[in-house]
Design an enzyme around this catalytic site. Structure first.
Site, PDB file in Angstrom:
ATOM      1  N   CYS A  71       0.851  -1.189   0.000  1.00  0.00           N
ATOM      2  CA  CYS A  71       0.000   0.000   0.000  1.00  0.00           C
ATOM      3  C   CYS A  71       0.890   1.243   0.000  1.00  0.00           C
ATOM      4  O   CYS A  71       1.786   1.363   0.827  1.00  0.00           O
ATOM      5  CB  CYS A  71      -0.889  -0.042   1.241  1.00  0.00           C
ATOM      6  SG  CYS A  71      -1.626   1.524   1.686  1.00  0.00           S
ATOM      7  N   GLU A  72       0.643   2.137  -0.927  1.00  0.00           N
ATOM      8  CA  GLU A  72       1.475   3.339  -1.010  1.00  0.00           C
ATOM      9  C   GLU A  72       1.212   4.315   0.133  1.00  0.00           C
ATOM     10  O   GLU A  72       2.005   5.218   0.359  1.00  0.00           O
ATOM     11  CB  GLU A  72       1.295   4.036  -2.350  1.00  0.00           C
ATOM     12  CG  GLU A  72      -0.032   4.694  -2.561  1.00  0.00           C
ATOM     13  CD  GLU A  72      -0.162   5.332  -3.935  1.00  0.00           C
ATOM     14  OE1 GLU A  72      -0.871   6.339  -4.016  1.00  0.00           O
ATOM     15  OE2 GLU A  72       0.430   4.839  -4.912  1.00  0.00           O
ATOM     16  N   HIS A  73       0.132   4.135   0.859  1.00  0.00           N
ATOM     17  CA  HIS A  73      -0.181   5.049   1.956  1.00  0.00           C
ATOM     18  C   HIS A  73       0.540   4.698   3.253  1.00  0.00           C
ATOM     19  O   HIS A  73       0.879   5.596   4.028  1.00  0.00           O
ATOM     20  CB  HIS A  73      -1.690   5.082   2.213  1.00  0.00           C
ATOM     21  CG  HIS A  73      -2.473   5.516   1.016  1.00  0.00           C
ATOM     22  ND1 HIS A  73      -3.643   4.920   0.631  1.00  0.00           N
ATOM     23  CD2 HIS A  73      -2.224   6.492   0.107  1.00  0.00           C
ATOM     24  CE1 HIS A  73      -4.089   5.503  -0.462  1.00  0.00           C
ATOM     25  NE2 HIS A  73      -3.256   6.457  -0.803  1.00  0.00           N
ATOM     26  N   HIS A  74       0.730   3.407   3.519  1.00  0.00           N
ATOM     27  CA  HIS A  74       1.332   2.985   4.794  1.00  0.00           C
ATOM     28  C   HIS A  74       2.544   2.075   4.617  1.00  0.00           C
ATOM     29  O   HIS A  74       3.161   1.681   5.599  1.00  0.00           O
ATOM     30  CB  HIS A  74       0.291   2.239   5.646  1.00  0.00           C
ATOM     31  CG  HIS A  74      -0.925   3.049   5.903  1.00  0.00           C
ATOM     32  ND1 HIS A  74      -2.094   2.894   5.178  1.00  0.00           N
ATOM     33  CD2 HIS A  74      -1.159   4.048   6.784  1.00  0.00           C
ATOM     34  CE1 HIS A  74      -3.001   3.748   5.612  1.00  0.00           C
ATOM     35  NE2 HIS A  74      -2.465   4.467   6.573  1.00  0.00           N
ATOM     36  N   GLN A 112      -5.068  -0.484  -4.756  1.00  0.00           N
ATOM     37  CA  GLN A 112      -5.721  -1.574  -5.478  1.00  0.00           C
ATOM     38  C   GLN A 112      -6.515  -1.070  -6.672  1.00  0.00           C
ATOM     39  O   GLN A 112      -6.531  -1.715  -7.726  1.00  0.00           O
ATOM     40  CB  GLN A 112      -6.616  -2.346  -4.510  1.00  0.00           C
ATOM     41  CG  GLN A 112      -7.242  -3.576  -5.110  1.00  0.00           C
ATOM     42  CD  GLN A 112      -8.014  -4.374  -4.089  1.00  0.00           C
ATOM     43  OE1 GLN A 112      -7.687  -4.375  -2.917  1.00  0.00           O
ATOM     44  NE2 GLN A 112      -9.059  -5.051  -4.535  1.00  0.00           N
ATOM     45  N   HIS A 140      -6.064  -6.043   3.083  1.00  0.00           N
ATOM     46  CA  HIS A 140      -5.107  -4.957   3.304  1.00  0.00           C
ATOM     47  C   HIS A 140      -4.659  -4.943   4.758  1.00  0.00           C
ATOM     48  O   HIS A 140      -5.483  -4.781   5.662  1.00  0.00           O
ATOM     49  CB  HIS A 140      -5.753  -3.617   2.939  1.00  0.00           C
ATOM     50  CG  HIS A 140      -5.992  -3.476   1.469  1.00  0.00           C
ATOM     51  ND1 HIS A 140      -5.245  -2.638   0.688  1.00  0.00           N
ATOM     52  CD2 HIS A 140      -6.877  -4.085   0.645  1.00  0.00           C
ATOM     53  CE1 HIS A 140      -5.666  -2.728  -0.564  1.00  0.00           C
ATOM     54  NE2 HIS A 140      -6.657  -3.598  -0.616  1.00  0.00           N
ATOM     55  N   CYS A 142      -3.116  -2.675   6.245  1.00  0.00           N
ATOM     56  CA  CYS A 142      -3.348  -1.368   6.858  1.00  0.00           C
ATOM     57  C   CYS A 142      -4.751  -1.275   7.459  1.00  0.00           C
ATOM     58  O   CYS A 142      -4.983  -0.495   8.385  1.00  0.00           O
ATOM     59  CB  CYS A 142      -3.094  -0.231   5.871  1.00  0.00           C
ATOM     60  SG  CYS A 142      -4.082  -0.290   4.379  1.00  0.00           S
TER      61      CYS A 142
END
Length: 183
Positions: A71-74, A112, A140, A142
């Protein structure tokens, strides 16, 4: 990268020189390079001249393709399976190439929703089919490990183009094909 991870370990209150962590920064750097190897993907090499002329006009479905991404956020993993279908238009691709395309895009920092679209777009470019459908079901970390901590939740995304988008009966047939072998 290893130097920065060593600094992160210190910021977390750890001793990066202790036995269990001594080689962790280098291992982490190597793992991250492996997990993001999709940035270096060469799609011409992936397909490796494995696009062939075929006059049949049916659905080709490769389902349950395992995928792992970050995940590019976490920077936490998400994992699941992809179902990839296309409606031929005088060209087919070697079946092993479809999971390779999935991997090339999954092995990047991702969301995703974008992953579904990238796979569909790549097949449209490679084959010019009458339609492409990509359905991804993923868990996920996250969502599971932090924040709302919902371990059983699963995210489903789709990217549907061409005839699959326009023809509801064709979509229904595809959904039935996915269900048949999924029971």
């Amino acid at each position: 990268m290893a130097r920065h991870i060593r600094a992160v370990l210190v910021l977390l209150g750890e001793d990066p020189s202790r036995e269990g962590l001594y080689k962790t920064p280098a291992r982490f750097a190597k793992a991250m390079l492996d997990l993001t190897s999709g940035y270096a993907a060469d799609f011409a090499k992936i397909t490796n001249d494995a696009v062939f002329t075929q006059t049949d006009s049916g659905i080709v479905l490769v389902r349950d393709i395992e995928l792992f991404s970050l995940c590019e956020h976490h920077l936490l993993p998400f994992y699941g399976k992809a179902h990839v279908a296309y409606l031929t238009n005088d060209k087919v691709i070697g079946l092993s190439k479809i999971p390779r395309i999935v991997d090339a895009y999954a092995q990047r920092l991702q969301i995703q929703e974008r992953l579904s679209q990238q796979i569909a777009r790549e097949l449209m470019e490679q084959l010019a089919p009458r339609g492409v459908a990509v359905i991804i079901e993923a868990y996920h970390m996250c969502v599971m490990m932090r924040g709302v901590e919902k371990q059983a939740s699963r995210t489903v995304t789709t990217s549907v183009v061409g005839a699959f988008k326009e023809d509801t009966e064709l979509r229904r047939e595809l959904n039935d094909l996915i269900k048949i072998s999924g029971t």
